[in-house]
Design a protein around this motif. Structure first.
Motif, PDB file in Angstrom:
ATOM      1  N   LYS A 246      25.754  85.028  74.419  1.00 47.83           N
ATOM      2  CA  LYS A 246      25.211  85.381  73.104  1.00 47.83           C
ATOM      3  C   LYS A 246      25.018  84.123  72.251  1.00 47.83           C
ATOM      4  O   LYS A 246      23.986  83.970  71.585  1.00 47.83           O
ATOM      5  CB  LYS A 246      26.154  86.369  72.397  1.00 47.83           C
TER       6      LYS A 246
ATOM      7  N   THR B 259      33.896  87.826  61.701  1.00 54.07           N
ATOM      8  CA  THR B 259      34.450  89.146  61.977  1.00 54.07           C
ATOM      9  C   THR B 259      35.375  89.046  63.182  1.00 54.07           C
ATOM     10  O   THR B 259      35.540  87.985  63.766  1.00 54.07           O
ATOM     11  CB  THR B 259      33.331  90.160  62.277  1.00 54.07           C
ATOM     12  N   LYS B 260      35.962  90.164  63.550  1.00 59.44           N
ATOM     13  CA  LYS B 260      36.847  90.182  64.715  1.00 59.44           C
ATOM     14  C   LYS B 260      36.079  90.099  66.022  1.00 59.44           C
ATOM     15  O   LYS B 260      36.648  89.822  67.066  1.00 59.44           O
ATOM     16  CB  LYS B 260      37.693  91.457  64.702  1.00 59.44           C
ATOM     17  N   THR B 261      34.785  90.332  65.969  1.00 56.06           N
ATOM     18  CA  THR B 261      33.956  90.300  67.168  1.00 56.06           C
ATOM     19  C   THR B 261      33.658  88.852  67.548  1.00 56.06           C
ATOM     20  O   THR B 261      33.027  88.119  66.788  1.00 56.06           O
ATOM     21  CB  THR B 261      32.626  91.046  66.936  1.00 56.06           C
ATOM     22  N   VAL B 262      34.122  88.441  68.710  1.00 53.15           N
ATOM     23  CA  VAL B 262      33.885  87.082  69.196  1.00 53.15           C
ATOM     24  C   VAL B 262      32.679  87.120  70.134  1.00 53.15           C
ATOM     25  O   VAL B 262      32.692  87.830  71.134  1.00 53.15           O
ATOM     26  CB  VAL B 262      35.125  86.536  69.947  1.00 53.15           C
ATOM     27  N   PRO B 263      31.634  86.368  69.809  1.00 47.75           N
ATOM     28  CA  PRO B 263      30.444  86.388  70.664  1.00 47.75           C
ATOM     29  C   PRO B 263      30.711  85.716  72.007  1.00 47.75           C
ATOM     30  O   PRO B 263      31.497  84.774  72.100  1.00 47.75           O
ATOM     31  CB  PRO B 263      29.406  85.615  69.853  1.00 47.75           C
ATOM     32  N   THR B 264      30.045  86.201  73.018  1.00 50.51           N
ATOM     33  CA  THR B 264      30.164  85.608  74.349  1.00 50.51           C
ATOM     34  C   THR B 264      29.382  84.291  74.381  1.00 50.51           C
ATOM     35  O   THR B 264      28.551  84.024  73.507  1.00 50.51           O
ATOM     36  CB  THR B 264      29.589  86.543  75.419  1.00 50.51           C
TER      37      THR B 264
END
Length: 91
Positions: free
Chosen positions: A18, A10-15
């Motif tokens: 995370k 998805t567009k959400t890049v984990p830190t």
């Protein structure tokens, strides 16, 4: 069969935090999904193939070898194939 939207990036890049909190199996799954997604946009894997047919009596034997000319998307999975026993034969 088409891709399943529950297992694509998805567009959400984990830190980093995370990612570090994931279990070993979760990290492996994340890495596999990431590499597979990136492979869709990478160059194609290209190779030259040589086939030799040898007849001895009435028996026909076939040998095939491949020489990579462009690793393409396979570079994303190089670490996986180095330990694999499924190596391609070259002639």
């Amino acid at each position: 069969v088409q891709e399943h939207h529950a297992i694509i990036m998805t567009k959400t890049v984990p830190t980093t935090e995370k990612l570090n909190s994931l279990s070993k199996l979760e990290k492996q799954v994340y890495d596999m999904v990431l590499r597979t997604t990136l492979a869709m946009f990478a160059d194609p894997y290209e190779y030259e193939e040589t086939t030799i047919l040898t007849q001895i009596g009435e028996a026909l034997f076939k040998a095939t070898g491949k020489v990579p000319t462009n690793q393409g998307w396979k570079l994303l999975f190089k670490a996986d194939t180095e330990t694999s026993k499924d190596k391609e034969d070259t002639i």
